[in-house]
Design a protein around this motif. Structure first.
Motif, PDB file in Angstrom:
ATOM      1  N   VAL A  53      56.232  42.125  31.943  1.00  0.00           N
ATOM      2  CA  VAL A  53      54.983  41.732  31.276  1.00  0.00           C
ATOM      3  C   VAL A  53      54.251  40.690  32.114  1.00  0.00           C
ATOM      4  N   ALA A  54      54.986  39.728  32.647  1.00  0.00           N
ATOM      5  CA  ALA A  54      54.368  38.705  33.498  1.00  0.00           C
ATOM      6  C   ALA A  54      53.737  39.338  34.737  1.00  0.00           C
ATOM      7  N   GLU A  55      54.384  40.382  35.268  1.00  0.00           N
ATOM      8  CA  GLU A  55      53.814  41.090  36.419  1.00  0.00           C
ATOM      9  C   GLU A  55      52.525  41.795  36.035  1.00  0.00           C
ATOM     10  N   ASP A  56      52.523  42.407  34.852  1.00  0.00           N
ATOM     11  CA  ASP A  56      51.345  43.166  34.421  1.00  0.00           C
ATOM     12  C   ASP A  56      50.141  42.273  34.159  1.00  0.00           C
ATOM     13  N   ILE A  57      50.365  41.090  33.603  1.00  0.00           N
ATOM     14  CA  ILE A  57      49.226  40.237  33.209  1.00  0.00           C
ATOM     15  C   ILE A  57      48.895  39.178  34.262  1.00  0.00           C
ATOM     16  N   GLY A  58      49.574  39.257  35.421  1.00  0.00           N
ATOM     17  CA  GLY A  58      49.195  38.383  36.530  1.00  0.00           C
ATOM     18  C   GLY A  58      49.762  36.984  36.487  1.00  0.00           C
ATOM     19  N   LEU A  59      50.850  36.754  35.722  1.00  0.00           N
ATOM     20  CA  LEU A  59      51.449  35.419  35.648  1.00  0.00           C
ATOM     21  C   LEU A  59      52.676  35.273  36.540  1.00  0.00           C
ATOM     22  N   ILE A  60      53.096  36.377  37.165  1.00  0.00           N
ATOM     23  CA  ILE A  60      54.365  36.336  37.899  1.00  0.00           C
ATOM     24  C   ILE A  60      54.304  35.395  39.096  1.00  0.00           C
ATOM     25  N   SER A  61      53.160  35.307  39.755  1.00  0.00           N
ATOM     26  CA  SER A  61      53.054  34.421  40.920  1.00  0.00           C
ATOM     27  C   SER A  61      53.189  32.966  40.501  1.00  0.00           C
ATOM     28  N   GLU A  62      52.591  32.616  39.366  1.00  0.00           N
ATOM     29  CA  GLU A  62      52.694  31.239  38.870  1.00  0.00           C
ATOM     30  C   GLU A  62      54.137  30.912  38.493  1.00  0.00           C
ATOM     31  N   LEU A  63      54.790  31.852  37.816  1.00  0.00           N
ATOM     32  CA  LEU A  63      56.197  31.646  37.459  1.00  0.00           C
ATOM     33  C   LEU A  63      57.067  31.563  38.710  1.00  0.00           C
ATOM     34  N   GLY A  64      56.834  32.488  39.650  1.00  0.00           N
ATOM     35  CA  GLY A  64      57.627  32.504  40.879  1.00  0.00           C
ATOM     36  C   GLY A  64      57.490  31.227  41.680  1.00  0.00           C
ATOM     37  N   ASP A  65      56.301  30.677  41.721  1.00  0.00           N
ATOM     38  CA  ASP A  65      56.071  29.441  42.458  1.00  0.00           C
ATOM     39  C   ASP A  65      56.810  28.273  41.802  1.00  0.00           C
ATOM     40  N   TRP A  66      56.774  28.260  40.474  1.00  0.00           N
ATOM     41  CA  TRP A  66      57.484  27.192  39.748  1.00  0.00           C
ATOM     42  C   TRP A  66      58.996  27.280  39.999  1.00  0.00           C
ATOM     43  N   VAL A  67      59.540  28.493  39.947  1.00  0.00           N
ATOM     44  CA  VAL A  67      60.970  28.687  40.193  1.00  0.00           C
ATOM     45  C   VAL A  67      61.334  28.232  41.610  1.00  0.00           C
ATOM     46  N   PHE A  68      60.546  28.612  42.600  1.00  0.00           N
ATOM     47  CA  PHE A  68      60.841  28.258  43.988  1.00  0.00           C
ATOM     48  C   PHE A  68      60.870  26.740  44.168  1.00  0.00           C
ATOM     49  N   ARG A  69      59.886  26.048  43.682  1.00  0.00           N
ATOM     50  CA  ARG A  69      59.793  24.594  43.882  1.00  0.00           C
ATOM     51  C   ARG A  69      60.888  23.856  43.104  1.00  0.00           C
ATOM     52  N   THR A  70      61.172  24.354  41.894  1.00  0.00           N
ATOM     53  CA  THR A  70      62.237  23.730  41.104  1.00  0.00           C
ATOM     54  C   THR A  70      63.587  23.897  41.797  1.00  0.00           C
ATOM     55  N   CYS A  71      63.833  25.094  42.319  1.00  0.00           N
ATOM     56  CA  CYS A  71      65.097  25.353  43.014  1.00  0.00           C
ATOM     57  C   CYS A  71      65.211  24.529  44.294  1.00  0.00           C
ATOM     58  N   ALA A  72      64.084  24.329  44.971  1.00  0.00           N
ATOM     59  CA  ALA A  72      64.114  23.531  46.198  1.00  0.00           C
ATOM     60  C   ALA A  72      64.555  22.094  45.891  1.00  0.00           C
ATOM     61  N   HIS A  73      64.018  21.527  44.835  1.00  0.00           N
ATOM     62  CA  HIS A  73      64.432  20.166  44.448  1.00  0.00           C
ATOM     63  C   HIS A  73      65.912  20.143  44.063  1.00  0.00           C
ATOM     64  N   GLN A  74      66.349  21.190  43.349  1.00  0.00           N
ATOM     65  CA  GLN A  74      67.729  21.214  42.874  1.00  0.00           C
ATOM     66  C   GLN A  74      68.730  21.376  44.019  1.00  0.00           C
ATOM     67  N   VAL A  75      68.430  22.281  44.960  1.00  0.00           N
ATOM     68  CA  VAL A  75      69.369  22.476  46.062  1.00  0.00           C
ATOM     69  C   VAL A  75      69.447  21.225  46.929  1.00  0.00           C
ATOM     70  N   LYS A  76      68.344  20.504  47.049  1.00  0.00           N
ATOM     71  CA  LYS A  76      68.365  19.249  47.811  1.00  0.00           C
ATOM     72  C   LYS A  76      69.302  18.243  47.140  1.00  0.00           C
ATOM     73  N   ALA A  77      69.219  18.179  45.810  1.00  0.00           N
ATOM     74  CA  ALA A  77      70.096  17.252  45.080  1.00  0.00           C
ATOM     75  C   ALA A  77      71.567  17.625  45.253  1.00  0.00           C
ATOM     76  N   TRP A  78      71.893  18.922  45.180  1.00  0.00           N
ATOM     77  CA  TRP A  78      73.286  19.341  45.319  1.00  0.00           C
ATOM     78  C   TRP A  78      73.788  19.194  46.752  1.00  0.00           C
ATOM     79  N   GLN A  79      72.878  19.394  47.721  1.00  0.00           N
ATOM     80  CA  GLN A  79      73.280  19.189  49.116  1.00  0.00           C
ATOM     81  C   GLN A  79      73.644  17.730  49.363  1.00  0.00           C
ATOM     82  N   GLU A  80      72.825  16.840  48.831  1.00  0.00           N
ATOM     83  CA  GLU A  80      73.070  15.414  49.035  1.00  0.00           C
ATOM     84  C   GLU A  80      74.332  14.949  48.304  1.00  0.00           C
ATOM     85  N   LYS A  81      74.649  15.620  47.198  1.00  0.00           N
ATOM     86  CA  LYS A  81      75.759  15.166  46.355  1.00  0.00           C
ATOM     87  C   LYS A  81      77.078  15.850  46.702  1.00  0.00           C
TER      88      LYS A  81
END
Length: 692
Positions: A493-521
């Motif tokens: 549904v997100a793909e059909d209504i054009g929200l998938i890019s916004e969701l995908g960008d949020w997931v990517f940036r959130t994961c980047a912060h998280q992996v940095k935290a786990w790498q440091e820890k």
């Protein structure tokens, strides 16, 4: 100089100038004319008369004979030089009318014979003179209008022979006056109208004394033109036809413009198929006919699958060519009485009439799917496009235009979500599904910036060491009213209504912060795999450089994130796919090929793929410990991948036997419920903590 305005009646018609010195007589004239006066002006010399004549419109001049003196510079001549059409009545010493207006061609006294009329006849003389001048003026005006009209005019006698034409006739037809005088108007005949057309026309003229309509005629040079013509009958006092008068205009260009406007209003400019407006009107007519004859009718709603990818990768010129070619294919699949239209974009609709069985519609739908299986070829590009087709039937699925279109649209979406390249008939369950999807869309839009979205992480285990070296990020949506919503439901549904890019960008940036935290820890080389939607991957507006810049901004190595792309996307050869993969490789971001083995894959094709990881789909893993063929297939994939320096991840590992088998054939990594379900950040963090 005196001026009187009569107030006796609003119906007074004449403006009279009295020129003379006899005040008693001038009052007598005013009283005699009575209610027929509008204005009554009095002048006793030439200068006053000329001033009044110039200042006011004068109908009649009544002057004493004295004012003829001094010919040709007399007062009367001067007034006539200002308005040659004014009525002039001369009176002698006995106040008898000696000259009426038409008796003054040269104003010579010896050419104005006495007409001893009583003064009481003054009014009738004025009216007669005024009428004569009015008739003369009207005749002259009619002749001027005839000559200067932009409309062509012809006058024929009772035998329908042309006796007069105006210049506009010559300009429109190309015939000179001398060429048509005495001819029948049929000289212009184009041959487009049959005998019955003219018989009906003359029958109407005979009964109604007039006729108007469109006629195609022919110019002298042979060029056809369309005219709007009005023919009127002229009769004498006995009602006998004496003449015919026709007036016509060349409307060829106007008609062509109207047809162009009509075409733009009712046709799609790219394919020249009927557009939405035309289809709705025709469908309404077809429904009425189906009701009247108790026949079935089908509406097919067709949507090209993944057409946006064509525009994004090959350009809109190729996209337009695809739409045109598709319209030709659709027209070849239906009967002459059926209707195909383009609603816009990649949507088409078909109306099938006079069906005997609803299954007849499925025959046409399958014919369309079969025809679409033939590759499209433009320049050096060859590709296949498919349709998702929804079908609604009159009257079982609805009896109105909007109902049938709505049901066919819902059936089309059912076909699309069932895998595309198929057709689906509407049923009531789709109505419920459509309502549910509508609610899902509404809630998805309202939740996009809320805390209802979260990310869970599933461990990926190094099978050689047993360590958790990676994790796959999995998007979750927990709605306060709808509860946990499966990604299988909301991602499409997100793909059909054009929200998938916004969701995908949020997931990517959130994961980047998280992996940095786990790498440091915990682990400096820890990596998170992020799934990227095919829609986002193939979206021309997807800004990969902003992701690379973001990783640099937070001082994270590019290998900290691996992007998981489905096999279907990777197998879709095209400029944008190659460009994206090259950008990933250039940026140092690792790529994982997800769901390997479920689509078009072949071992030989692996050598073309510039990827770092290959994930074997769970369908190959679930029976690996009991099915030798599955084990052999997995081993072959692993060996081939290793030869190509690609590491392998096994998905869906659920028991120890599967894990041991994978270790025995050299698989690099594994994930599944045997190791752990997807976990929240807090739970995953606990899992990473060293165990003493």
């Amino acid at each position: 100089m005196n001026y009187f305005k009569s107030t006796l009646s609003d119906e007074i018609k004449f403006r009279v100038l009295y020129l003379g010195n006899d005040h008693n007589f001038e009052n007598l004239v005013m009283s005699l004319l009575g209610e027929k006066l509008c204005h009554y002006f009095i002048a006793d010399d030439c200068e006053q008369a000329i001033l009044l004549f110039k200042a006011h419109p004068i109908d009649v001049v009544i002057a004493e004979f004295y004012y003829l003196k001094g010919m040709p510079e007399c007062t009367i001549n001067k007034l006539r030089s200002i308005d040659p059409n004014v009525t002039v009545i001369l009176l002698n010493e006995n106040h008898e009318i000696i000259c009426s207006p038409l008796d003054l061609p040269c104003l010579a006294k010896n050419q104005c014979p006495l007409k001893p009329l009583n003064l009481e006849n003054l009014l009738s003389t004025i009216i007669s003179g005024h009428k004569d001048i009015y008739d003369q003026n009207l005749t002259a005006l009619s002749a001027t209008a005839f000559s200067h009209s932009s409309l062509a005019m012809t006058i024929t006698n009772h035998a329908n022979q042309i006796i007069a034409v105006n210049p506009a006739f010559t300009e429109i037809t190309g015939y000179q006056v001398t060429e048509v005088i005495g001819q029948n108007p049929s000289i212009l005949s184009s041959g487009r109208h049959d005998k019955s057309f003219y018989q009906k026309m003359w029958k109407t003229i005979s009964h109604e004394k007039k006729w108007s309509g469109e006629i195609w005629n022919k110019r002298k040079n042979g060029e056809l033109f369309l005219e709007w013509i009005t023919i009127n009958v002229i009769t004498n006092n006995d009602g006998e036809i004496t003449h015919y008068c026709s007036v016509f205009a060349d409307i060829t260009e106007r008609k062509a413009a109207e047809e162009r406007i009509h075409k733009l209003t009712y046709h799609d400019p790219l394919t020249e198929l009927p557009n939405r407006r035309a289809f709705l009107e025709r469908l309404e007519q077809n429904i009425a006919n189906a009701k009247r004859h108790q026949k079935l009718l089908a509406v097919l709603f067709l949507d090209l699958d993944n057409f946006k990818d064509i525009n994004d990768t090959l350009g809109h010129d190729v996209g337009d060519a695809v739409i045109k070619e598709t319209s030709f294919r659709l027209k070849s699949c239906i009967r002459e009485d059926d209707l195909v239209a383009r609603l816009g974009g990649d949507e088409f609709v078909i109306c099938l009439t006079e069906l005997n069985h609803s299954a007849d519609a499925s025959v046409v739908a399958q014919k369309i799917l079969d025809l679409m299986a033939s590759p499209f070829g433009f320049d050096d590009e060859r590709f296949i496009l498919t349709f998702s087709i929804g079908i609604s039937i009159f009257p079982s699925n609805g009896e109105s235009v909007l109902e049938l279109l709505k049901q066919a649209d819902q059936a089309m979406y059912c076909a699309k979500f069932s895998g595309r390249n198929r057709y689906s008939f509407f049923d009531e369950s789709m109505q419920q599904a459509a309502l549910a999807k509508k609610e899902l869309v509404r809630e998805l839009r309202s939740s996009i910036d809320s805390e209802y979205f979260s990310i869970q992480f599933q461990p990926i285990i190094n099978l050689l060491t047993g360590d958790i070296e990676k994790a796959e990020a999995l998007l979750r949506w927990t709605h306060p009213k709808l509860g946990e919503i499966s990604p299988a439901k909301f991602i499409p549904v997100a793909e059909d209504i054009g929200l998938i890019s916004e969701l995908g960008d949020w997931v990517f940036r959130t994961c980047a912060h998280q992996v940095k935290a786990w790498q440091e820890k915990y682990h400096k080389n820890f990596q998170i795999s992020v799934n990227i939607s095919p829609k986002q991957f193939q979206d021309a507006s997807f800004d990969l450089e902003s992701w690379v810049s973001f990783l640099s901004d937070i001082e994270l190595t590019k290998a900290s994130i691996a992007l998981e792309i489905t096999e279907g996307v990777m197998m879709n050869e095209g400029a944008i796919t190659d460009q994206r993969l090259a950008m990933f490789r250039g940026a140092g971001i690792e790529v994982s090929l997800d769901d390997f083995g479920t689509g078009y894959s072949s071992l030989a094709y692996l050598k073309k793929l510039d990827v770092d990881y290959l994930k074997i789909d769970r369908t190959f893993i679930q029976n690996i410990h009991i099915n030798q063929d599955d084990l052999t297939m997995c081993e072959a994939i692993i060996v081939m991948a290793h030869k190509l320096k690609i590491k392998v991840v096994a998905e869906g590992v659920e028991n120890e036997q599967q894990c041991l088998m994978l270790q025995s054939i050299g698989c690099d990594y594994a994930q599944g419920y045997f190791f752990s379900r997807p976990l929240t950040v807090q739970s995953f963090d606990y899992l990473l903590q060293p165990k003493h």
